[in-house]
Design a protein around this motif. Structure first.
Motif, mmCIF file in Angstrom:
data_model
loop_
_atom_site.group_PDB
_atom_site.id
_atom_site.type_symbol
_atom_site.label_atom_id
_atom_site.label_comp_id
_atom_site.label_asym_id
_atom_site.label_seq_id
_atom_site.Cartn_x
_atom_site.Cartn_y
_atom_site.Cartn_z
ATOM 1 N N PRO A 230 -39.817 -11.954 0.302
ATOM 2 C CA PRO A 230 -40.392 -11.843 0.347
ATOM 3 C C PRO A 230 -41.264 -13.283 0.450
ATOM 4 O O PRO A 230 -40.599 -14.592 -0.189
ATOM 5 N N GLU A 231 -42.074 -13.178 1.248
ATOM 6 C CA GLU A 231 -42.488 -14.827 1.880
ATOM 7 C C GLU A 231 -42.701 -14.920 0.864
ATOM 8 O O GLU A 231 -42.537 -17.619 0.994
ATOM 9 N N ARG A 232 -43.882 -14.951 0.326
ATOM 10 C CA ARG A 232 -44.972 -16.394 -1.097
ATOM 11 C C ARG A 232 -43.089 -17.325 -1.500
ATOM 12 O O ARG A 232 -43.459 -18.178 -1.552
ATOM 13 N N ARG A 233 -42.366 -16.014 -2.047
ATOM 14 C CA ARG A 233 -40.975 -16.734 -3.168
ATOM 15 C C ARG A 233 -40.362 -18.137 -1.760
ATOM 16 O O ARG A 233 -39.806 -18.798 -2.235
ATOM 17 N N LEU A 234 -39.764 -17.392 -0.969
ATOM 18 C CA LEU A 234 -39.429 -18.114 0.171
ATOM 19 C C LEU A 234 -40.468 -19.550 0.741
ATOM 20 O O LEU A 234 -39.553 -20.724 0.393
ATOM 21 N N ARG A 235 -41.907 -19.486 0.377
ATOM 22 C CA ARG A 235 -42.558 -21.051 1.223
ATOM 23 C C ARG A 235 -42.123 -21.691 0.320
ATOM 24 O O ARG A 235 -42.405 -23.063 -0.065
ATOM 25 N N LEU A 236 -42.303 -20.920 -1.648
ATOM 26 C CA LEU A 236 -42.391 -21.836 -2.527
ATOM 27 C C LEU A 236 -41.115 -22.640 -3.170
ATOM 28 O O LEU A 236 -40.511 -23.858 -3.224
ATOM 29 N N CYS A 237 -40.256 -21.868 -2.242
ATOM 30 C CA CYS A 237 -38.946 -22.204 -2.295
ATOM 31 C C CYS A 237 -38.144 -23.461 -1.434
ATOM 32 O O CYS A 237 -37.500 -24.417 -1.805
ATOM 33 N N PHE A 238 -38.682 -23.249 0.087
ATOM 34 C CA PHE A 238 -38.211 -24.441 0.798
ATOM 35 C C PHE A 238 -39.516 -25.747 0.426
ATOM 36 O O PHE A 238 -38.933 -26.562 0.391
ATOM 37 N N SER A 239 -40.762 -25.633 0.491
ATOM 38 C CA SER A 239 -41.696 -26.209 -0.667
ATOM 39 C C SER A 239 -40.867 -27.466 -1.483
ATOM 40 O O SER A 239 -41.246 -28.678 -1.940
ATOM 41 N N SER A 240 -40.568 -26.625 -2.842
ATOM 42 C CA SER A 240 -39.928 -27.324 -3.854
ATOM 43 C C SER A 240 -39.044 -27.888 -3.209
ATOM 44 O O SER A 240 -38.656 -28.840 -3.929
ATOM 45 N N ALA A 241 -37.856 -27.616 -2.411
ATOM 46 C CA ALA A 241 -36.051 -28.310 -1.884
ATOM 47 C C ALA A 241 -37.140 -29.324 -1.276
ATOM 48 O O ALA A 241 -36.199 -30.585 -0.942
ATOM 49 N N LEU A 242 -37.947 -29.291 -0.249
ATOM 50 C CA LEU A 242 -38.728 -30.643 0.918
ATOM 51 C C LEU A 242 -39.013 -31.952 -0.569
ATOM 52 O O LEU A 242 -38.397 -32.776 -0.082
ATOM 53 N N ILE A 243 -39.482 -31.604 -1.560
ATOM 54 C CA ILE A 243 -40.458 -32.374 -2.605
ATOM 55 C C ILE A 243 -38.841 -32.914 -3.772
ATOM 56 O O ILE A 243 -39.216 -34.569 -3.199
ATOM 57 N N VAL A 244 -38.169 -32.137 -3.546
ATOM 58 C CA VAL A 244 -36.295 -32.500 -4.441
ATOM 59 C C VAL A 244 -35.738 -33.291 -3.217
ATOM 60 O O VAL A 244 -34.995 -35.208 -3.684
ATOM 61 N N LEU A 245 -36.252 -33.110 -2.385
ATOM 62 C CA LEU A 245 -35.193 -33.484 -1.256
ATOM 63 C C LEU A 245 -36.403 -35.350 -0.943
ATOM 64 O O LEU A 245 -34.850 -36.316 -0.843
ATOM 65 N N ALA A 246 -36.905 -35.021 -0.882
ATOM 66 C CA ALA A 246 -37.413 -36.215 -0.698
ATOM 67 C C ALA A 246 -37.560 -37.231 -1.526
ATOM 68 O O ALA A 246 -37.068 -38.590 -1.498
ATOM 69 N N GLY A 247 -37.729 -37.352 -3.038
ATOM 70 C CA GLY A 247 -37.201 -37.665 -4.485
ATOM 71 C C GLY A 247 -35.981 -38.570 -3.925
ATOM 72 O O GLY A 247 -35.543 -39.297 -4.474
ATOM 73 N N TRP A 248 -35.055 -37.019 -3.413
ATOM 74 C CA TRP A 248 -33.760 -38.212 -3.476
ATOM 75 C C TRP A 248 -33.464 -38.993 -2.674
ATOM 76 O O TRP A 248 -32.675 -40.074 -2.485
ATOM 77 N N LEU A 249 -33.994 -39.473 -1.683
ATOM 78 C CA LEU A 249 -33.742 -39.429 -0.581
ATOM 79 C C LEU A 249 -34.432 -41.439 -0.278
ATOM 80 O O LEU A 249 -33.799 -41.832 -0.606
ATOM 81 N N MET A 250 -35.299 -40.893 -1.433
ATOM 82 C CA MET A 250 -36.330 -42.332 -2.090
ATOM 83 C C MET A 250 -35.250 -42.968 -3.120
ATOM 84 O O MET A 250 -34.440 -44.310 -2.615
ATOM 85 N N LEU A 251 -34.498 -42.377 -4.119
ATOM 86 C CA LEU A 251 -33.835 -42.743 -5.231
ATOM 87 C C LEU A 251 -32.265 -43.849 -4.640
ATOM 88 O O LEU A 251 -31.861 -44.672 -4.879
ATOM 89 N N ARG A 252 -31.637 -42.642 -3.199
ATOM 90 C CA ARG A 252 -30.937 -42.839 -2.564
ATOM 91 C C ARG A 252 -31.289 -44.657 -2.025
ATOM 92 O O ARG A 252 -29.727 -45.618 -1.568
ATOM 93 N N GLY A 253 -32.272 -44.057 -1.933
ATOM 94 C CA GLY A 253 -32.796 -45.859 -0.717
ATOM 95 C C GLY A 253 -32.111 -45.536 0.831
ATOM 96 O O GLY A 253 -31.592 -47.169 1.019
#
Length: 253
Positions: A230-253
């Motif tokens: 399912p494309e929609r589910r894949l895109r949702l997982c990917f965009s959510s993963a990017l946001i989580v990774l971005a937050g983790w990278l900012m905290l990691r500094g």
């Protein structure tokens, strides 16, 4: 010798996984590879981006070649995009090699967060991009090439994400044609960026080469799998993963 072989096999398997992710999500390989190299290999931002480009460069070249086999692309337009992107890609890639690693790290995290939010908003809004009533002429294509090339050079990734919405909305292209043209934009730029980072000493070839081999082996399988899930589910997982990774990278500094 055994340790070198074990390390090569481990990096090869990681390349297979990252190549599969790249094929599965279309834009995911490099975006995921850079934070992975920072997290698990202890690389600074420049070294992670340069090493990821060893894998990214052949994958986007293969992707463009295969796309051309299946679709009619305007080669003049493709040349304008790729050519206009090359010079600015070199300049921004060079700048990325000389600024503070912490600054580049933070900018990359912000970029990932904005990109993830944009993709999520675009997915949840369910409003596909439509062409403007009056499409711009090909003479304006270098503007898209410059913007996409600048993003690709500075972050090592991203030009292929920035270009398609602009090509659809302002140049009247279909989504599939825009995605093919985006590959034309990033293919030469990825090679230029790789050479720039390598010249500055920001590439670990011992890790990058097996990553590239693994990615080449798996990217097609990732694309095939994407057409069965399912494309929609894949895109949702990917965009959510990017946001989580971005937050983790900012905290990691």
């Amino acid at each position: 010798m055994f340790d070198l072989l074990l390390s090569f096999c481990g990096n090869l398997l990681l390349g297979v996984a990252l190549g599969g992710v790249g094929g599965l999500f279309g834009i995911g390989g490099g975006l995921i590879a850079i934070p992975v190299l920072g997290m698990f290999y202890g690389m600074d931002q420049q070294l992670a981006q340069g090493t990821a480009l060893v894998m990214i460069a052949p994958n986007v070249l293969i992707g463009f070649w295969r796309y051309r086999q299946r679709n009619k692309l305007d080669l003049r337009a493709a040349s304008m995009l790729g050519g206009s992107a090359m010079l600015v890609t070199y300049l921004t890639a060079w700048y990325a090699t000389v600024i503070a690693s912490s600054t580049l790290h933070f900018a990359f995290a912000v970029f990932m967060g904005i990109l993830g939010c944009y993709l999520l908003w675009n997915l949840l809004s369910r409003k596909p991009l439509t062409p403007t009533r009056t499409a711009l002429g090909l003479n304006y294509l270098p503007v898209v090439g410059v913007i996409g090339g600048a993003v690709s050079g500075f972050f090592g990734v991203g030009g292929g994400v920035v270009a398609p919405p602009a090509l659809v909305a302002f140049f009247g292209m279909t989504q599939t044609a825009a995605q093919g043209m985006a590959l034309a934009l990033v293919s030469p730029g990825a090679v230029v960026a790789l050479c720039t980072f390598a010249y500055a000493g920001h590439v670990n070839w011992q890790i990058g080469l097996p990553l590239a081999i693994g990615g080449i082996l798996s990217v097609s399988s990732g694309v095939a799998l994407a057409h069965r899930l399912p494309e929609r589910r894949l895109r949702l997982c990917f965009s959510s993963a990017l946001i989580v990774l971005a937050g983790w990278l900012m905290l990691r500094g």
